[in-house]
Design a protein around this motif. Sequence first.
Motif, PDB file in Angstrom:
ATOM      1  N   GLU A  27      21.071  72.110  33.142  1.00  6.56           N
ATOM      2  CA  GLU A  27      20.304  72.000  34.379  1.00  6.56           C
ATOM      3  C   GLU A  27      21.057  71.124  35.367  1.00  6.56           C
ATOM      4  N   ARG A  28      20.938  71.465  36.632  1.00  8.94           N
ATOM      5  CA  ARG A  28      21.524  70.666  37.709  1.00  8.94           C
ATOM      6  C   ARG A  28      20.408  69.956  38.455  1.00  8.94           C
ATOM      7  N   GLU A  35      13.668  60.854  49.232  1.00  5.44           N
ATOM      8  CA  GLU A  35      12.869  61.994  49.710  1.00  5.44           C
ATOM      9  C   GLU A  35      12.350  62.868  48.581  1.00  5.44           C
ATOM     10  N   SER A  36      13.254  63.431  47.786  1.00  2.00           N
ATOM     11  CA  SER A  36      12.829  64.337  46.715  1.00  2.00           C
ATOM     12  C   SER A  36      13.999  64.610  45.774  1.00  2.00           C
ATOM     13  N   LEU A  37      13.662  65.027  44.552  1.00  2.00           N
ATOM     14  CA  LEU A  37      14.654  65.413  43.555  1.00  2.00           C
ATOM     15  C   LEU A  37      14.321  66.830  43.115  1.00  2.00           C
ATOM     16  N   LYS A  46      13.623  73.888  42.105  1.00  2.16           N
ATOM     17  CA  LYS A  46      12.235  73.463  41.939  1.00  2.16           C
ATOM     18  C   LYS A  46      12.176  71.956  42.206  1.00  2.16           C
ATOM     19  N   CYS A  47      11.245  71.551  43.050  1.00  4.69           N
ATOM     20  CA  CYS A  47      11.067  70.125  43.330  1.00  4.69           C
ATOM     21  C   CYS A  47      10.406  69.484  42.109  1.00  4.69           C
TER      22      CYS A  47
END
Length: 170
Positions: A27-28, A35-37, A46-47
């Motif tokens: 997975e990357r 802010e978000s990953l 997918k957040c």
Amino acid sequence: FEKASYWSNKKHEVNGVLVNANGDVIERLFGKWNESLHSGSASGAKCIWRPGAMPQDYELYYGFSRLAIEMNELTPELRKVLPPTDTRFRPDQRLLEEGDIQRAESVKLQLEQQQRERRKDREQNAQSDSNPLWFRKEITSSGEETYRYGDNYWETRDSGFDGIDFEKLW
């Protein structure tokens, strides 16, 4: 964490991979730590994380999120099992969290000067920088320097860090 400079547009960027036991990428991960990953490829990502709402009275806690407040908590149980190099033992951090900002700044400057002196001594004595105890440096096939967890922190912690001569940091 991507290295950013004054002119860089990579500010706050995070990139990583999850690998299996064989070292294959499964997975990357990418995003911005503020802010978000996301996981997956950019087109179908997918957040997996966004910052939560700020806690009540967060201004009293230096604008820290609930996670930051709780991560810095140093309970009596944790004091017994953490290595002395854990940043929760930093005296300047303790002073800051107790609201003594002036003393915290003074102690921080002293710690930074001591760090510069240790680095200078190592350079004069032709010693390399300290080596991490629980991670090992690896060079990827593209020549990138990275660190991989060495799978021994928890066992070492369970033993009370016996036999480890920790450098005095604070």
